[in-house]
Every structure is written in structure tokens, then in C-alpha cells.
Design an enzyme around this catalytic site. Structure first.
Site, PDB file in Angstrom:
ATOM      1  N   ASN A 135       0.757  -1.350  -0.102  1.00  0.00           N
ATOM      2  CA  ASN A 135       0.357   0.159   0.467  1.00  0.00           C
ATOM      3  C   ASN A 135       1.136   1.479  -0.011  1.00  0.00           C
ATOM      4  OD1 ASN A 135      -2.180   1.877   2.459  1.00  0.00           O
ATOM      5  ND2 ASN A 135      -1.891   1.901   0.142  1.00  0.00           N
ATOM      6  N   TYR A 275      -9.716  10.963   7.131  1.00  0.00           N
ATOM      7  CA  TYR A 275     -11.235  10.990   6.222  1.00  0.00           C
ATOM      8  C   TYR A 275     -10.697   8.990   5.981  1.00  0.00           C
ATOM      9  CZ  TYR A 275     -12.890  10.174   1.459  1.00  0.00           C
ATOM     10  OH  TYR A 275     -14.436   9.416   0.556  1.00  0.00           O
TER      11      TYR A 275
END
Ligand code: SF4
Length: 493
Positions: A135, A275
Site C-alpha cells: 500500500n 477521512y
């Protein structure tokens, strides 16, 4: 030289049975999470645990999913385009035998939506088979790729992950751990790597700790995940986050805690707290929901406004809205409801429908907001188009005033560390003043949380500059070399 493995069970089949979510969502202008990884070492149901772990990480990537397991003799892997529940079923999951596994969900930037880039990537190298899942984004991947190609390397994918696999394969070290260290010392950027061989699982985090990467346990088995919420779903427990520059090795001798480089300035992505991450995840032992609530409270202290109700743009702003309401005593209400079942659509919406697109995903609750002064909390403003649509939804439903409060500083700069952001010219905060943005989104008032308020709210007492967080997209200060001429860089996974 690395070749994709073409033997063994569970070869990926190339079933492009849907188009996925690739690219920016034209209907809902939000930033995109970019990939999630999950790993297991020492459990007889490694594939099943990975399957459930990926479910918990699905919000980080909906484009493709894959699992690679290892037993004493072989790798077994399957990858496909689509959601985890679409890729895996009773015909392929039981073929993934073995006690260790790495797994991946991927979101791709536009134009890169293809199975060849789905992870884990599997390679043969001189010491055996190797599977890699990551990632993040490497800021010098292009340069390294060019050098390797000049030296004869042939790449199968456009993924940064393959660059690292080539570096491992070409390392002068025969020992895989030394070869991985050698490879990681050559790359710059943000990454959480999981590397699987038939007898080892290696986990490594970039020297600045930009991307989240947690370690957990389930009985005697070890788990790794981009977010700790993936441990809960399989009944595991969160132990700790990996440290910047740390490299952990699991093999028959158990866990070895090692490093591939000295730790550099810690810079955890602040947007994970704002977020990206799920509210039930803990990053560095700080719960994401609690951090967002504190952001909402701080926002109320910094920019109180008298109103009849507070509402959050679901789902990521709900926690901050609760915090704002608690701090001010203004009631929190469900003024906006998310339609959870839009998912994939089979038709491209017409322009007319696209204009109304936000209504497919959000509704204002007329009976709640009609005749009311509303404080609307959102986590960020990217292009501004969605904010305008949501403010207008509230006005059309009868809100008399709409005051917008954003639980992050203005998003003015692109991300080079694996988050798909528009280029600077499309970021409204890079182009307009706060007053101009207020007018553009049709709000009665607008306020963005200060950077100091953000860092205090997350609440990690690191004692280092910026509290140990990356805030590059707010203040244009990046912790590594970046090639700003590229302006915006998506996920390199
Ligand atoms: S630039 Fe922004 S989105 Fe990118 S890693 Fe840093 S804080 Fe996160």
C-alpha cells in the site's frame, strides 16, 4: 529476472466481469483511499482469515482483490477484478491452502484498471517464489524502473510493487531478508510492504511511517493489516503499529524485530485520521472516531456559529459532527442520509442525471432541516463541486441557513504518497480564497480547522515537528524528495 509464476493451483483467470470503480468518482468528489494489505502467519485457515480481513479493508480499494497463500511446498493464489465478495467464492477460496498468506485490495487510478496490476504479485527469483503486496507510492519508482529496463529487466505491470520485486531479485544478497533490506534502501516514498516466501513472512514500513500498518495476534498466529479494524473481524487483537523503517520477519523461529534503515522524521498521513481510515480502527493506539470527535470539538471552539442543528456528511464526517454538537450543545441530527445501495451502476449516467448525481448517494431529510439553521460538517473540500451540491440539497429541503465547517485545513496540494488527488489546478483551495470558496459552494459561512487544531485533536504527543504527521497536502511540506512537476501522483500499488 522475475517471471510471473505460471504453475500451482488457483491461477488467476482474468475474469473481467465488471468495470470496477477505477478513476475519480464523477458523482462524488472525494479523495480515494488507495489499497489495503492483510497478512497472516501461522494459522491453518490463513486464506479464510485473509478473506474476512480484506472485507474489513474493502473501503481502501474496490478495484481488485487477491490472496496468495504458502504451504511448505507451493504458493496458491487467486486474484480478480471487483469487490472481495465478487472475486472469491467456494470454487477458489478452498484451493488457497497453507498457514501463511498475504492479501490485497486495490484501488487504481484511471487507465490502470487491469488484472495484471492486481496484487499480490507473484514472482520466481533465483532463491524460489516470492509474493509481494503493498500500500503506498514510491516517488522514485519511475527512475529505478528506467535504470532496470536499460539493464535488461522486463516489467509485466505498471505497479511500483514490481520495481521492488526486481530490486530484490537483482540484489547481491542470497538471503531474502538481506535482499529485501537492500531493495528498500533504494526506494523513496510511502509504503507498507508484505512479502511472502514459502517459509517466511516479511512486513516493512517506510522510513517516515507515512502509511498505517498494524500488527495483531490471533492465538499464536501473527496478523498484519493496513488498519486494525481487520483484526476485529477475525477475532484477533491489535498489538501495535509498525515503526518507521522497521522490518519484521516471521518464520519457524518466531518473530524477529529488525530494521532496514534508521527511522527518519515520523510523518503518519494525517488524512488517515481525517477521512480514509474506518472510525473503528486505531492508528498508533489512537482511535480514529475519537480523533475525529476531537476535531469537531476543536472546530466548534475555533469557529462557533449559532444554529438549530448540526449534521455531518455521512459517513466520514459523522464523528466530527458529534464532537461539534457535544462542544456547542447544538443538537446533532441526521440531516443527511447516505443511500448505501448505489454501488456500481451498469450505465453511464446522462449529463442531466450526472448533474443531479449526488442525489443518488445522499438525501437531505426535509422534516429535519426544513426551516432550520444548519451547521454542516464535512472532512475536506477537494474540487468544491460536491460541497455545492450538498449545500444545495439542504437548501432545497428548506434549510434557512447552511454554515459549513471543515474538519481539516484547506486541501491545497497534491499527495505524492499514494492518495489519488486531482492536480493543483483542480483543487479549489489552491485556486480560491476562503471567501471565494464560500461563495462557490453557496454557504452562509465557511471555516476550515487550523493545522494546529488538527494536530492537537489527533493527540499524539510525539514531541516532534507537526506532531509526527504528514501534512503535505495542507502546507506543501513533504518529508521526502518529491517530483512536483508531476503535480499529482496516484497510487503506485
Ligand atoms: S500529502 Fe496529505 S494525503 Fe498524502 S500522505 Fe501526506 S497527509 Fe496524507
Amino acid at each position: 529476472m522475475s517471471d510471473a509464476v505460471t504453475s500451482g493451483k488457483g491461477l488467476w483467470t482474468g475474469s473481467y466481469y465488471n468495470e470496477g470503480h477505477g478513476g475519480h468518482d464523477g458523482l462524488f468528489d472525494k479523495l480515494k483511499e488507495e489499497c489495503g494489505v492483510f497478512g497472516v502467519f501461522g494459522h491453518p485457515d490463513a486464506a479464510s482469515l485473509s478473506y474476512y480481513g480484506l472485507h474489513a479493508l474493502q473501503h481502501r480499494g474496490q478495484e481488485s482483490a487477491g490472496i496468495c497463500t504458502a504451504d511448505a511446498d507451493n504458493f496458491h493464489y487467486f486474484r480478480g477484478m471487483g469487490l472481495v465478495k465478487e472475486v472469491f467464492d467456494q470454487s477458489n477460496l478452498p484451493t488457497l491452502v497453507g498457514t501463511s498468506a498475504i492479501a490485497h485490495v486495490r484501488y487504481s487510478t484511471a487507465g490502470e484498471s487491469k488484472l495484471a496490476n492486481a496484487q499480490p504479485l507473484v514472482f520466481k527469483y533465483r532463491e524460489g517464489d516470492l509474493a509481494v503486496a503493498t500500500n503506498g507510492n514510491l516517488v522514485n519508482a519511475g527512475e529505478i524502473r528506467q535504470q532496470l529496463e536499460k539493464q535488461g529487466s522486463i516489467f509485466q505491470t505498471t505497479s511500483d510493487t514490481e520495481v521492488v520485486a526486481h530490486l530484490i531479485a537483482r540484489s547481491k544478497h542470497d538471503d531474502i531478508v538481506d535482499a529485501v533490506k537492500d531493495a528498500l534502501q533504494q526506494v523513496i516514498g510511502a509504503y507498507a510492504f508484505l512479502i511472502l516466501t514459502k517459509d517466511k513472512l516479511i512486513a516493512a514500513l517506510d522510513p517516515n511511517g507515512l502509511r498505517p500498518f498494524a500488527m495483531g495476534k490471533l492465538g499464536d498466529a501473527y496478523l498484519f493489516a493496513s488498519e486494525s479494524c481487520a483484526f476485529d473481524i477475525v477475532g484477533g487483537t491489535y498489538m501495535r503499529d509498525l515503526l518507521p523503517g522497521e522490518l519484521l520477519v516471521l518464520d519457524r523461529n518466531g518473530l524477529t524485530e529488525d530494521r532496514f534503515t534508521e527511522s527518519q522524521t515520523r510523518a503518519t498521513c494525517a488524512m488517515e485520521y481525517i477521512y480514509f481510515a474506518r472510525p473503528d480502527s486505531d492508528i498508533d493506539a489512537i482511535n480514529v472516531h475519537s480523533a475525529r470527535k476531537r476535531m469537531g470539538k476543536r472546530l466548534a471552539s475555533e469557529a462557533f456559529v449559532d444554529a438549530d442543528l448540526v449534521t455531518g456528511v455521512p459517513d466520514s464526517s459523522t464523528s466530527a459532527a458529534i464532537g461539534f454538537a457535544e462542544q456547542t450543545g447544538i443538537p446533532y441530527e441526521l440531516g443527511l442520509i447516505k443511500n448505501r445501495y448505489t454501488g456500481r451502476t451498469f450505465i453511464q449516467p446522462s449529463q442531466e442525471l450526472r448533474e443531479q448525481g449526488v442525489k443518488m448517494k445522499l438525501s437531505a431529510v426535509r422534516k429535519v432541516v426544513e426551516g432550520k439553521r444548519v451547521v454542516m460538517i464535512d472532512d475536506s473540500i477537494v474540487r468544491g463541486t460536491t460541497s455545492l451540491r450538498i449545500v444545495n440539497l439542504l437548501r432545497e429541503a428548506g434549510a434557512t441557513e447552511v454554515h459549513v465547517r471543515i474538519s481539516s485545513p484547506p486541501f491545497q496540494n497534491p499527495c505524492f504518497y499514494g492518495i489519488d488527488t486531482p492536480s493543483r489546478k483542480d483543487l479549489i483551495a489552491a485556486q480560491k480564497t476562503i471567501e471565494e470558496i464560500r461563495q462557490a459552494i453557496n454557504a452562509d459561512s465557511l471555516y476550515f480547522l487550523t493545522q494546529e487544531g488538527l494536530i492537537d485533536s489527533i493527540g499524539r504527543k510525539d514531541g516532534v515537528e507537526n506532531g509526527g504527521f504528514c501534512t503535505g497536502c495542507f502546507d506543501n511540506r513533504y518529508v521526502t524528495y518529491v517530483n512536483d512537476s508531476e503535480n499529482a501522483v496516484g497510487c503506485g500499488c
